[in-house]
Design a protein around this motif. Structure first.
Motif, PDB file in Angstrom:
ATOM      1  N   GLY A  64       0.792  -1.227   0.000  1.00  0.00           N
ATOM      2  CA  GLY A  64       0.000   0.000   0.000  1.00  0.00           C
ATOM      3  C   GLY A  64       0.821   1.272   0.000  1.00  0.00           C
ATOM      4  N   ALA A  65       2.090   1.175   0.421  1.00  0.00           N
ATOM      5  CA  ALA A  65       2.988   2.332   0.439  1.00  0.00           C
ATOM      6  C   ALA A  65       3.876   2.376  -0.805  1.00  0.00           C
ATOM      7  CB  ALA A  65       3.844   2.305   1.697  1.00  0.00           C
ATOM      8  N   GLY A  66       3.603   1.486  -1.770  1.00  0.00           N
ATOM      9  CA  GLY A  66       4.383   1.449  -3.003  1.00  0.00           C
ATOM     10  C   GLY A  66       5.717   0.754  -2.879  1.00  0.00           C
ATOM     11  N   VAL A  67       5.964   0.070  -1.771  1.00  0.00           N
ATOM     12  CA  VAL A  67       7.255  -0.570  -1.508  1.00  0.00           C
ATOM     13  C   VAL A  67       7.230  -2.027  -1.960  1.00  0.00           C
ATOM     14  CG1 VAL A  67       8.892  -1.238   0.304  1.00  0.00           C
ATOM     15  CG2 VAL A  67       7.687   0.949   0.444  1.00  0.00           C
ATOM     16  N   TYR A  68       8.338  -2.464  -2.576  1.00  0.00           N
ATOM     17  CA  TYR A  68       8.482  -3.870  -2.947  1.00  0.00           C
ATOM     18  C   TYR A  68       9.768  -4.428  -2.341  1.00  0.00           C
ATOM     19  CZ  TYR A  68      11.879  -2.262  -6.428  1.00  0.00           C
ATOM     20  OH  TYR A  68      12.959  -1.684  -7.042  1.00  0.00           O
ATOM     21  N   ASN A  69       9.760  -5.727  -2.091  1.00  0.00           N
ATOM     22  CA  ASN A  69      10.921  -6.472  -1.592  1.00  0.00           C
ATOM     23  C   ASN A  69      10.998  -7.773  -2.377  1.00  0.00           C
ATOM     24  OD1 ASN A  69      11.797  -4.868   0.752  1.00  0.00           O
ATOM     25  ND2 ASN A  69       9.792  -5.401   1.559  1.00  0.00           N
ATOM     26  N   ILE A  70      12.112  -7.996  -3.033  1.00  0.00           N
ATOM     27  CA  ILE A  70      12.353  -9.277  -3.692  1.00  0.00           C
ATOM     28  C   ILE A  70      13.554  -9.882  -2.983  1.00  0.00           C
ATOM     29  CG2 ILE A  70      12.837 -10.476  -5.849  1.00  0.00           C
ATOM     30  CD1 ILE A  70      11.654  -8.063  -7.334  1.00  0.00           C
ATOM     31  N   LEU A  71      13.321 -10.979  -2.268  1.00  0.00           N
ATOM     32  CA  LEU A  71      14.328 -11.567  -1.397  1.00  0.00           C
ATOM     33  C   LEU A  71      14.959 -12.818  -2.000  1.00  0.00           C
ATOM     34  CD1 LEU A  71      12.259 -11.307   1.909  1.00  0.00           C
ATOM     35  CD2 LEU A  71      13.869  -9.641   0.977  1.00  0.00           C
ATOM     36  N   PHE A  72      16.094 -13.210  -1.466  1.00  0.00           N
ATOM     37  CA  PHE A  72      16.802 -14.452  -1.787  1.00  0.00           C
ATOM     38  C   PHE A  72      17.168 -14.559  -3.270  1.00  0.00           C
ATOM     39  CE2 PHE A  72      13.982 -15.422   1.852  1.00  0.00           C
ATOM     40  CZ  PHE A  72      14.971 -15.501   2.817  1.00  0.00           C
ATOM     41  N   LEU A  73      17.655 -13.464  -3.833  1.00  0.00           N
ATOM     42  CA  LEU A  73      18.106 -13.473  -5.222  1.00  0.00           C
ATOM     43  C   LEU A  73      19.556 -13.941  -5.286  1.00  0.00           C
ATOM     44  CD1 LEU A  73      16.698 -10.032  -6.368  1.00  0.00           C
ATOM     45  CD2 LEU A  73      15.856 -12.287  -7.047  1.00  0.00           C
ATOM     46  N   PRO A  74      19.868 -14.859  -6.211  1.00  0.00           N
ATOM     47  CA  PRO A  74      21.272 -15.222  -6.397  1.00  0.00           C
ATOM     48  C   PRO A  74      22.080 -13.989  -6.824  1.00  0.00           C
ATOM     49  CG  PRO A  74      19.832 -16.790  -7.500  1.00  0.00           C
ATOM     50  CD  PRO A  74      18.971 -15.640  -7.054  1.00  0.00           C
ATOM     51  N   VAL A  75      23.338 -13.947  -6.435  1.00  0.00           N
ATOM     52  CA  VAL A  75      24.194 -12.821  -6.774  1.00  0.00           C
ATOM     53  C   VAL A  75      24.287 -12.686  -8.292  1.00  0.00           C
ATOM     54  CG1 VAL A  75      26.543 -11.937  -6.605  1.00  0.00           C
ATOM     55  CG2 VAL A  75      25.493 -13.064  -4.650  1.00  0.00           C
ATOM     56  N   GLY A  76      24.187 -11.465  -8.790  1.00  0.00           N
ATOM     57  CA  GLY A  76      24.293 -11.213 -10.228  1.00  0.00           C
ATOM     58  C   GLY A  76      23.770  -9.822 -10.560  1.00  0.00           C
ATOM     59  N   ASN A  77      23.700  -9.556 -11.860  1.00  0.00           N
ATOM     60  CA  ASN A  77      23.157  -8.297 -12.354  1.00  0.00           C
ATOM     61  C   ASN A  77      21.693  -8.492 -12.712  1.00  0.00           C
ATOM     62  OD1 ASN A  77      25.625  -6.820 -12.269  1.00  0.00           O
ATOM     63  ND2 ASN A  77      26.297  -7.956 -14.068  1.00  0.00           N
ATOM     64  N   TYR A  78      20.857  -7.518 -12.340  1.00  0.00           N
ATOM     65  CA  TYR A  78      19.419  -7.640 -12.543  1.00  0.00           C
ATOM     66  C   TYR A  78      18.861  -6.428 -13.277  1.00  0.00           C
ATOM     67  CZ  TYR A  78      19.235 -11.705  -9.569  1.00  0.00           C
ATOM     68  OH  TYR A  78      19.412 -12.969  -9.074  1.00  0.00           O
ATOM     69  N   GLU A  79      17.844  -6.691 -14.074  1.00  0.00           N
ATOM     70  CA  GLU A  79      17.027  -5.649 -14.691  1.00  0.00           C
ATOM     71  C   GLU A  79      15.692  -5.683 -13.978  1.00  0.00           C
ATOM     72  OE1 GLU A  79      14.993  -5.800 -18.852  1.00  0.00           O
ATOM     73  OE2 GLU A  79      17.037  -5.026 -19.110  1.00  0.00           O
ATOM     74  N   VAL A  80      15.219  -4.526 -13.535  1.00  0.00           N
ATOM     75  CA  VAL A  80      13.964  -4.468 -12.773  1.00  0.00           C
ATOM     76  C   VAL A  80      12.913  -3.769 -13.613  1.00  0.00           C
ATOM     77  CG1 VAL A  80      12.862  -3.648 -10.654  1.00  0.00           C
ATOM     78  CG2 VAL A  80      15.246  -4.401 -10.609  1.00  0.00           C
ATOM     79  N   LEU A  81      11.739  -4.407 -13.720  1.00  0.00           N
ATOM     80  CA  LEU A  81      10.639  -3.868 -14.514  1.00  0.00           C
ATOM     81  C   LEU A  81       9.404  -3.762 -13.633  1.00  0.00           C
ATOM     82  CD1 LEU A  81       9.421  -3.174 -17.337  1.00  0.00           C
ATOM     83  CD2 LEU A  81       8.897  -5.583 -17.555  1.00  0.00           C
ATOM     84  N   ALA A  82       8.748  -2.607 -13.662  1.00  0.00           N
ATOM     85  CA  ALA A  82       7.491  -2.408 -12.940  1.00  0.00           C
ATOM     86  C   ALA A  82       6.385  -2.252 -13.968  1.00  0.00           C
ATOM     87  CB  ALA A  82       7.581  -1.183 -12.048  1.00  0.00           C
ATOM     88  N   GLU A  83       5.324  -3.024 -13.801  1.00  0.00           N
ATOM     89  CA  GLU A  83       4.202  -2.941 -14.742  1.00  0.00           C
ATOM     90  C   GLU A  83       2.860  -3.054 -14.032  1.00  0.00           C
ATOM     91  OE1 GLU A  83       4.578  -6.103 -17.589  1.00  0.00           O
ATOM     92  OE2 GLU A  83       5.206  -7.528 -16.089  1.00  0.00           O
TER      93      GLU A  83
END
Length: 83
Positions: A64-83
């Motif tokens: 509700g506050a617009g906050v996201y958490n994506i946990l336990f990601l393997p180490v690396g480079n990421y592209e983040v997309l919001a839709e």
């Protein structure tokens, strides 16, 4: 004497096993806030993180506050997309 021996055994086990509880992890997390052009937070947005090396994806939704958490990601480079 039996109580003292049990206590000594418990202390010995605790001192051996305690360092195992503080081990390092090999994963990371992404946390952020989704807002619109006016700066207002946006709830219930799907946010997807894609590992650019492995194409592994993980998704979540903003709260509700617009906050996201994506946990336990393997180490690396990421592209983040919001839709």
């Amino acid at each position: 004497m039996l109580v003292l021996r049990s206590l000594a055994l418990a202390v010995a086990l605790a001192s051996v096993l305690a360092p195992l509880g503080f081990s390092q992890t090999i994963t990371g997390a992404l946390t952020g806030t989704v807002s619109d052009a006016s700066g207002a937070v946006v709830p219930n947005v799907k946010v997807t993180a894609s590992n650019t090396g492995t194409n592994l994806t993980s998704s979540t939704a903003t709260n509700g506050a617009g906050v996201y958490n994506i946990l336990f990601l393997p180490v690396g480079n990421y592209e983040v997309l919001a839709e």
